[in-house]
Design an enzyme around this catalytic site. Structure first.
Site, PDB file in Angstrom:
ATOM      1  N   HIS A  89    -101.170  22.251 -29.541  1.00 54.17           N
ATOM      2  CA  HIS A  89    -101.271  22.189 -31.004  1.00 54.17           C
ATOM      3  C   HIS A  89    -102.523  22.917 -31.489  1.00 54.17           C
ATOM      4  O   HIS A  89    -102.912  22.799 -32.648  1.00 54.17           O
ATOM      5  CB  HIS A  89    -101.343  20.735 -31.491  1.00 54.17           C
ATOM      6  CG  HIS A  89    -100.102  19.924 -31.250  1.00 54.17           C
ATOM      7  ND1 HIS A  89     -98.842  20.370 -31.553  1.00 54.17           N
ATOM      8  CD2 HIS A  89     -99.935  18.673 -30.747  1.00 54.17           C
ATOM      9  CE1 HIS A  89     -97.946  19.440 -31.244  1.00 54.17           C
ATOM     10  NE2 HIS A  89     -98.584  18.401 -30.753  1.00 54.17           N
ATOM     11  N   ARG A 111     -92.528  24.612 -39.381  1.00 52.05           N
ATOM     12  CA  ARG A 111     -91.567  23.856 -40.187  1.00 52.05           C
ATOM     13  C   ARG A 111     -92.115  23.724 -41.591  1.00 52.05           C
ATOM     14  O   ARG A 111     -93.350  23.673 -41.776  1.00 52.05           O
ATOM     15  CB  ARG A 111     -91.436  22.462 -39.545  1.00 52.05           C
ATOM     16  CG  ARG A 111     -90.444  21.536 -40.204  1.00 52.05           C
ATOM     17  CD  ARG A 111     -90.473  20.180 -39.514  1.00 52.05           C
ATOM     18  NE  ARG A 111     -89.359  19.341 -39.918  1.00 52.05           N
ATOM     19  CZ  ARG A 111     -89.186  18.084 -39.533  1.00 52.05           C
ATOM     20  NH1 ARG A 111     -90.066  17.528 -38.707  1.00 52.05           N
ATOM     21  NH2 ARG A 111     -88.158  17.396 -39.946  1.00 52.05           N
ATOM     22  N   TYR A 174     -88.193  25.851 -37.601  1.00 51.50           N
ATOM     23  CA  TYR A 174     -87.368  24.646 -37.434  1.00 51.50           C
ATOM     24  C   TYR A 174     -86.077  24.765 -38.247  1.00 51.50           C
ATOM     25  O   TYR A 174     -85.000  24.450 -37.767  1.00 51.50           O
ATOM     26  CB  TYR A 174     -88.198  23.436 -37.896  1.00 51.50           C
ATOM     27  CG  TYR A 174     -87.520  22.090 -37.803  1.00 51.50           C
ATOM     28  CD1 TYR A 174     -87.743  21.259 -36.701  1.00 51.50           C
ATOM     29  CD2 TYR A 174     -86.687  21.624 -38.822  1.00 51.50           C
ATOM     30  CE1 TYR A 174     -87.140  20.007 -36.618  1.00 51.50           C
ATOM     31  CE2 TYR A 174     -86.087  20.377 -38.741  1.00 51.50           C
ATOM     32  CZ  TYR A 174     -86.315  19.577 -37.644  1.00 51.50           C
ATOM     33  OH  TYR A 174     -85.718  18.333 -37.563  1.00 51.50           O
ATOM     34  N   LYS A 241     -85.576  11.316 -37.530  1.00 53.74           N
ATOM     35  CA  LYS A 241     -84.479  11.632 -38.436  1.00 53.74           C
ATOM     36  C   LYS A 241     -83.925  13.041 -38.187  1.00 53.74           C
ATOM     37  O   LYS A 241     -82.729  13.266 -38.304  1.00 53.74           O
ATOM     38  CB  LYS A 241     -84.983  11.495 -39.877  1.00 53.74           C
ATOM     39  CG  LYS A 241     -83.892  11.446 -40.921  1.00 53.74           C
ATOM     40  CD  LYS A 241     -84.438  10.924 -42.237  1.00 53.74           C
ATOM     41  CE  LYS A 241     -83.342  10.861 -43.289  1.00 53.74           C
ATOM     42  NZ  LYS A 241     -83.877  10.416 -44.588  1.00 53.74           N
TER      43      LYS A 241
HETATM   44  S1  PPS Z   1     -95.005  16.152 -31.827  1.00 53.93           S
HETATM   45  O1  PPS Z   1     -95.324  14.725 -31.647  1.00 53.93           O
HETATM   46  O2  PPS Z   1     -96.018  16.803 -32.655  1.00 53.93           O
HETATM   47  O3  PPS Z   1     -94.792  16.843 -30.565  1.00 53.93           O
HETATM   48  O4  PPS Z   1     -93.640  16.154 -32.649  1.00 53.93           O
HETATM   49  P1  PPS Z   1     -92.566  17.352 -32.697  1.00 53.93           P
HETATM   50  O5  PPS Z   1     -91.697  17.284 -31.524  1.00 53.93           O
HETATM   51  O6  PPS Z   1     -93.271  18.645 -32.970  1.00 53.93           O
HETATM   52  O7  PPS Z   1     -91.749  17.019 -34.033  1.00 53.93           O
HETATM   53  C1  PPS Z   1     -90.987  15.861 -34.176  1.00 53.93           C
HETATM   54  C2  PPS Z   1     -89.972  16.128 -35.262  1.00 53.93           C
HETATM   55  O8  PPS Z   1     -88.917  16.975 -34.743  1.00 53.93           O
HETATM   56  C3  PPS Z   1     -87.667  16.327 -34.897  1.00 53.93           C
HETATM   57  N1  PPS Z   1     -86.738  16.680 -33.807  1.00 53.93           N
HETATM   58  C4  PPS Z   1     -85.539  17.264 -33.986  1.00 53.93           C
HETATM   59  N2  PPS Z   1     -84.916  17.703 -35.091  1.00 53.93           N
HETATM   60  C5  PPS Z   1     -83.681  18.241 -34.936  1.00 53.93           C
HETATM   61  N3  PPS Z   1     -83.055  18.356 -33.753  1.00 53.93           N
HETATM   62  C6  PPS Z   1     -83.634  17.936 -32.609  1.00 53.93           C
HETATM   63  N4  PPS Z   1     -83.012  18.043 -31.441  1.00 53.93           N
HETATM   64  C7  PPS Z   1     -84.949  17.363 -32.699  1.00 53.93           C
HETATM   65  N5  PPS Z   1     -85.808  16.842 -31.808  1.00 53.93           N
HETATM   66  C8  PPS Z   1     -86.886  16.430 -32.493  1.00 53.93           C
HETATM   67  C9  PPS Z   1     -88.045  14.867 -34.875  1.00 53.93           C
HETATM   68  O9  PPS Z   1     -86.988  14.063 -35.350  1.00 53.93           O
HETATM   69  C10 PPS Z   1     -89.283  14.856 -35.749  1.00 53.93           C
HETATM   70  O10 PPS Z   1     -88.997  15.063 -37.125  1.00 53.93           O
HETATM   71  P2  PPS Z   1     -88.693  13.851 -38.175  1.00 53.93           P
HETATM   72  O11 PPS Z   1     -88.572  14.522 -39.495  1.00 53.93           O
HETATM   73  O12 PPS Z   1     -89.850  12.910 -38.133  1.00 53.93           O
HETATM   74  O13 PPS Z   1     -87.418  13.225 -37.736  1.00 53.93           O
END
Ligand code: PPS
Length: 278
Positions: A89, A111, A174, A241
Site C-alpha cells: 500500500h 477505485r 476496480y 459488499k
Molecule cells: S485491503 O484490506 O486494503 O487489502 O482491502 P482490498 O482487498 O483492497 O479491498 C476490499 C474491497 O474489495 C472488495 N472485493 C471485491 N469486489 C468485487 N469482487 C470481488 N471478487 C472482490 N473481492 C473483494 C471488498 O468487498 C471490499 O469492498 P467493500 O466495498 O467494502 O465491499
C-alpha cells in the site's frame, strides 16, 4: 488506542508496520522477476491477488504487504524462492528503490475514492486492529484530511499516476473489473507475458466473483501473516459488499458536494482520475 497508529514520514501506519521495518525498506533486495500489487487500501487488492494467483497456478508465492510486520519480515522475504508476488500500500515515493531500479513489474489498482472511503469506514468499524470510529461523518472528515492508514487517497493516487508512462507499471480500475473482468484479466496476462487459454480465463473469472471469493472456505481462519491483509483473518471483513456506487448509501448531498470540491481541486491535473466522479 493511540498506540494502534504511528506516523512514518508523515503517513499514518498501524503498529503492525514496525518503524524498524519501514526504515529498512530502502535497502530491500528486489529481484527482476518480482511482481508488485500496489493499491491504496480497500481498492480491490484481494480481488486482484486472487486473479493473479489463479493465473500463475502454483508457481508463485503471494506475501503479505511488504510494509507489514517487524524487521524479520525482510529476511523472510529474502529466503523466499522466486517467483514472489508482493502486495504493498506504499505510495510511489516510499517504495524500495530497488523495485524501481530493476524495473520490476507493478500493477496499480485503484477505485473510485468515494467507494474506497465507504469501504474503509466499514473496515475501521469492524476491525479491532484499527482506531475506533464513532460516525460516518467523523470518518468522512478523517478520510478527506488523509488522516487514515496509508494517508491521503489523493496523494497516493497522484504519486503513482506520475509514472503513468512507465512501461513496467500497469494501471487497473476496480470499476473496469466489475464491468468486464475477462477483458481486464486478458490485459494482465499480456502485461505479465502469461499464456492462458480463453477457457481458463473464463474459469478464473468465475472463480474470482465476489461470492466465490467470500465463501472460499479453504482459506477460512488462515494465519493473518500469510494473507494479503495482515490486519485480519476474518474474510467477512474483507469481502463486505463488493459493489460499485455504495457511496450513494452513505454520502449526504452536502458531503458529496464537499468531496467533489476537494477532488476537483486536488485532482485538477490528473487525467486518470477524471473517470471516478459519477
Ligand atoms: S485491503 O484490506 O486494503 O487489502 O482491502 P482490498 O482487498 O483492497 O479491498 C476490499 C474491497 O474489495 C472488495 N472485493 C471485491 N469486489 C468485487 N469482487 C470481488 N471478487 C472482490 N473481492 C473483494 C471488498 O468487498 C471490499 O469492498 P467493500 O466495498 O467494502 O465491499
Amino acid at each position: 488506542e493511540a498506540e494502534l497508529i504511528h506516523m512514518f514520514k508523515g503517513i499514518p501506519f498501524t503498529t503492525r508496520s514496525s518503524p524498524e521495518l519501514l526504515k529498512s525498506l530502502d535497502a530491500f533486495d528486489a529481484r527482476e522477476d518480482d511482481v508488485l500489487l500496489v493499491s491504496y487500501p480497500k481498492s480491490g487488492t484481494h480481488w486482484l491477488a486472487g486473479v493473479i494467483t489463479k493465473l500463475y497456478d502454483t508457481q508463485v508465492t503471494i506475501t503479505s504487504p511488504i510494509e507489514f510486520g517487524d524487521i524479520s519480515k525482510l529476511e523472510e522475504l529474502n529466503n523466499l524462492s522466486s517467483k514472489r508476488i508482493i502486495p504493498t500500500h506504499l505510495d510511489y515515493n516510499m517504495l524500495p528503490p530497488n523495485f524501481k531500479n530493476k524495473k520490476c513489474k507493478m500493477i496499480y489498482i485503484s477505485r473510485n475514492p468515494k467507494d474506497t472511503a465507504v469501504s474503509m469506514y466499514h473496515y475501521y468499524r469492524d476491525n479491532p486492529n484499527l482506531p475506533t470510529i464513532d460516525t460516518w461523518t467523523a470518518f468522512f472528515d478523517l478520510f478527506l484530511k488523509g488522516n487514515v492508514v496509508c494517508g491521503s487517497w489523493f496523494d497516493h493516487f497522484l504519486s503513482w499516476e506520475e509514472h503513468e508512462d512507465d512501461k513496467n507499471i500497469l494501471f487497473l480500475f476496480y470499476e473496469d473489473m466489475k464491468k468486464d473482468l475477462p477483458t481486464v484479466v486478458k490485459k494482465i496476462t499480456l502485461f505479465l507475458s502469461l499464456n492462458v487459454s480463453e477457457k481458463d480465463i473464463q474459469e478464473i473469472c468465475q472463480k474470482s466473483s465476489f461470492s466465490e471469493m467470500k465463501s472460499d472456505t479453504e482459506k477460512e481462519n488462515s494465519d493473518p501473516s500469510h494473507t494479503v491483509c495482515a490486519l485480519t483473518s476474518n474474510r467477512n471483513l474483507i469481502f463486505r459488499k463488493g459493489a460499485v456506487g455504495d457511496w450513494k448509501n452513505h454520502f449526504t448531498p452536502k458531503q458529496n458536494r464537499r468531496f467533489e470540491e476537494i477532488f476537483n481541486e486536488k485532482m485538477k491535473l490528473s487525467k486518470m482520475a477524471q473517470g471516478f466522479i459519477y
